[in-house]
Design an enzyme around this catalytic site. Structure first.
Site, mmCIF file in Angstrom:
data_model
loop_
_atom_site.group_PDB
_atom_site.id
_atom_site.type_symbol
_atom_site.label_atom_id
_atom_site.label_comp_id
_atom_site.label_asym_id
_atom_site.label_seq_id
_atom_site.Cartn_x
_atom_site.Cartn_y
_atom_site.Cartn_z
ATOM 1 N N THR A 103 -4.758 5.610 2.890
ATOM 2 C CA THR A 103 -5.188 6.919 3.373
ATOM 3 C C THR A 103 -6.128 7.572 2.363
ATOM 4 O OG1 THR A 103 -2.905 7.081 4.258
ATOM 5 C CG2 THR A 103 -4.396 8.893 4.729
ATOM 6 N N LYS B 115 -10.139 -2.983 7.804
ATOM 7 C CA LYS B 115 -8.900 -2.541 8.419
ATOM 8 C C LYS B 115 -9.201 -2.245 9.885
ATOM 9 C CE LYS B 115 -5.761 1.449 8.304
ATOM 10 N NZ LYS B 115 -5.357 2.636 7.503
ATOM 11 N N GLU C 110 0.856 -1.191 0.000
ATOM 12 C CA GLU C 110 0.000 0.000 0.000
ATOM 13 C C GLU C 110 0.889 1.236 0.000
ATOM 14 O OE1 GLU C 110 -2.332 2.419 3.514
ATOM 15 O OE2 GLU C 110 -2.445 0.237 3.537
#
Length: 204
Positions: free
Chosen positions: A67, A122, A38
């Site tokens: 993000t 997550k 990521e």
């Protein structure tokens, strides 16, 4: 390759202040057989890093954007070649047709994340809970793929996988200063250690 397949127990999180160094970090991780990566959108010139990494690596590495906070973030990441999106919290907006790992912490948030189409949850920030909390969540949510993120060292990572995590997301304990222009040789050593330890954990 599928984001929710168990052969990717480590999601490496690259976040840095130097775009060239961040790209080298991604390529180094891939070279060390870490195949789920990521790139945080807080990274310098993150979209260009994703685009260049995708061109270099092709389809054999799961390369995503992290993000992701707004629909515009998601759309631009998809255009740059991200294969999945990671959000720090719940996102209620039209998103590109990509797998989403959506941030959640409480049972209510986990239900909401699944209702909004999250491919995996997550569990963030996992530093507030620990593997015992994940083990408890697995009772009411046995079919939810969880990816704990936040303050995870190698011992924690193995404990989370043993508690039923699909994968663990790891940033600075793995990346160190590499994405800021730091030592890539040290990154290679850490990557080999993490890869061997977690691959061993999921094959037990």
């Amino acid at each position: 390759m599928n984001l929710t397949e168990p052969q990717h127990p480590l999601l490496a999180i690259v976040r840095g202040t130097d775009a060239d160094a961040a790209l080298k970090t991604v390529l180094t991780l891939a070279d060390e057989d870490i195949t789920a990566i990521e790139v945080s959108l807080t990274t310098a010139n993150a979209l260009k890093v994703i685009e260049r990494a995708r061109d270099a690596l092709g389809a054999h590495v799961l390369l995503g954007a992290g993000t992701v906070i707004t629909p515009d973030d998601a759309a631009r990441a998809a255009d740059a070649g991200a294969g999945f999106l990671v959000t720090p919290g719940l996102l209620d907006a039209p998103l590109p047709d990509l797998p989403v790992v959506m941030g959640a912490f409480t049972p209510t948030e986990i239900i909401t994340a699944r209702d909004r189409g999250a491919r995996a949850v997550k569990l963030f920030p996992s530093s507030l809970s620990g593997p015992g909390y994940l083990r408890a969540l697995r009772q009411p949510f046995p079919d939810v793929p969880f990816v704990p993120v936040g303050g995870i060292d190698l011992a924690d990572a193995r404990a989370y996988l043993a508690a039923g995590a699909l994968a663990v997301g790891v940033g600075s304990p793995l990346i160190g200063d590499a994405a800021d222009g730091g030592d890539l040789d040290a990154l290679r050593l850490r990557a080999r250690t993490w890869h061997c330890a977690l691959t061993d954990e999921v094959t037990r």
